[in-house]
Motif scaffolding. Structure first.
Motif, short mmCIF file in Angstrom:
data_model
loop_
_atom_site.label_atom_id
_atom_site.label_comp_id
_atom_site.label_asym_id
_atom_site.label_seq_id
_atom_site.Cartn_x
_atom_site.Cartn_y
_atom_site.Cartn_z
N ILE A 195 0.84 -1.20 0.00
CA ILE A 195 0.00 0.00 0.00
C ILE A 195 0.87 1.25 0.00
N SER A 196 1.88 1.25 0.88
CA SER A 196 2.83 2.36 0.90
C SER A 196 4.16 1.86 1.43
N GLU A 197 5.23 2.43 0.90
CA GLU A 197 6.57 2.02 1.32
C GLU A 197 7.48 3.24 1.35
N GLU A 198 8.05 3.47 2.50
CA GLU A 198 9.10 4.46 2.69
C GLU A 198 10.24 3.74 3.38
N LYS A 199 11.32 4.44 3.66
CA LYS A 199 12.46 3.78 4.28
C LYS A 199 12.06 3.12 5.60
N ASN A 200 11.40 3.85 6.47
CA ASN A 200 11.11 3.35 7.81
C ASN A 200 9.66 2.94 8.01
N VAL A 201 8.84 3.06 7.00
CA VAL A 201 7.42 2.71 7.15
C VAL A 201 6.98 1.84 5.96
N LEU A 202 6.29 0.77 6.31
CA LEU A 202 5.77 -0.13 5.29
C LEU A 202 4.35 -0.51 5.67
N GLU A 203 3.45 -0.43 4.70
CA GLU A 203 2.08 -0.87 4.90
C GLU A 203 1.72 -1.78 3.74
N PHE A 204 1.26 -2.99 4.07
CA PHE A 204 0.89 -3.93 3.01
C PHE A 204 -0.29 -4.76 3.43
N LYS A 205 -0.98 -5.29 2.43
CA LYS A 205 -2.17 -6.10 2.63
C LYS A 205 -1.85 -7.53 2.23
N ILE A 206 -2.33 -8.49 3.03
CA ILE A 206 -2.18 -9.91 2.71
C ILE A 206 -3.54 -10.39 2.20
N VAL A 207 -3.66 -10.52 0.90
CA VAL A 207 -4.93 -10.87 0.26
C VAL A 207 -5.10 -12.39 0.24
N GLY A 208 -6.27 -12.83 0.65
CA GLY A 208 -6.57 -14.26 0.62
C GLY A 208 -6.04 -15.02 1.82
N CYS A 209 -5.84 -14.34 2.92
CA CYS A 209 -5.29 -14.96 4.13
C CYS A 209 -6.04 -14.39 5.33
N ASP A 210 -6.28 -15.22 6.33
CA ASP A 210 -6.95 -14.69 7.52
C ASP A 210 -5.93 -13.95 8.39
N GLU A 211 -6.36 -13.50 9.54
CA GLU A 211 -5.52 -12.64 10.36
C GLU A 211 -4.42 -13.35 11.13
N VAL A 212 -4.38 -14.68 11.14
CA VAL A 212 -3.41 -15.42 11.94
C VAL A 212 -1.98 -15.06 11.55
N LEU A 213 -1.68 -15.09 10.28
CA LEU A 213 -0.33 -14.77 9.81
C LEU A 213 0.01 -13.31 10.12
N ALA A 214 -0.91 -12.42 9.90
CA ALA A 214 -0.69 -11.00 10.17
C ALA A 214 -0.43 -10.76 11.65
N ARG A 215 -1.20 -11.43 12.51
CA ARG A 215 -1.04 -11.27 13.96
C ARG A 215 0.33 -11.77 14.41
N LEU A 216 0.73 -12.94 13.92
CA LEU A 216 2.03 -13.51 14.28
C LEU A 216 3.18 -12.61 13.82
N LEU A 217 3.08 -12.10 12.60
CA LEU A 217 4.11 -11.21 12.07
C LEU A 217 4.18 -9.92 12.88
N ALA A 218 3.05 -9.35 13.20
CA ALA A 218 3.02 -8.12 14.00
C ALA A 218 3.63 -8.34 15.38
N GLU A 219 3.36 -9.49 15.99
CA GLU A 219 3.95 -9.80 17.29
C GLU A 219 5.46 -9.92 17.20
N LYS A 220 5.93 -10.61 16.18
CA LYS A 220 7.38 -10.76 15.96
C LYS A 220 8.03 -9.40 15.76
N LEU A 221 7.42 -8.57 14.95
CA LEU A 221 7.97 -7.25 14.68
C LEU A 221 7.99 -6.38 15.93
N THR A 222 6.92 -6.42 16.71
CA THR A 222 6.83 -5.62 17.92
C THR A 222 7.92 -5.98 18.92
N ALA A 223 8.32 -7.23 18.95
CA ALA A 223 9.35 -7.69 19.88
C ALA A 223 10.75 -7.21 19.49
N ASP A 224 10.93 -6.73 18.28
CA ASP A 224 12.24 -6.26 17.82
C ASP A 224 12.53 -4.86 18.35
#
Length: 91
Positions: free
Chosen positions: A6-35
């Motif tokens: 959706i949008s990409e800058e050096k420090n900001v990325l927004e993307f949509k996962i089409v055809g997938c439920d929220e499980v993968l998105a939630r897991l990825l967000a948790e992993k990213l938040t821990a960094d």
């Protein structure tokens, strides 16, 4: 599954996962938040019946795109290890 940037800058990325439920998105967000280099990471659903979660990542220094790839690789390694442990447990 398909990824729409959706949008990409050096420090900001927004993307949509089409055809997938929220499980993968939630897991990825948790992993990213821990960094320590992540300032903000979350996912959102525009509507509960539309299975296209949107992930937003904001980093402090690293390029957001590269950090997402790094976390996806970690998730892949964890799944491979889990599969190995699961097979051993069933024998």
């Amino acid at each position: 599954m398909e990824i729409e940037i959706i949008s990409e800058e050096k420090n900001v990325l927004e993307f949509k996962i089409v055809g997938c439920d929220e499980v993968l998105a939630r897991l990825l967000a948790e992993k990213l938040t821990a960094d320590k280099d992540v300032e903000f990471a979350a996912y959102k659903l525009d509507h509960p019946l539309i299975k296209s979660p949107c992930v937003v990542v904001k980093t402090k220094k690293k390029k957001a795109y590269d950090l997402v790839l790094e976390k996806l690789e970690e998730m892949k390694d964890e799944i491979v290890e889990f599969k190995k442990q699961f097979k051993q447990a069933s024998n």
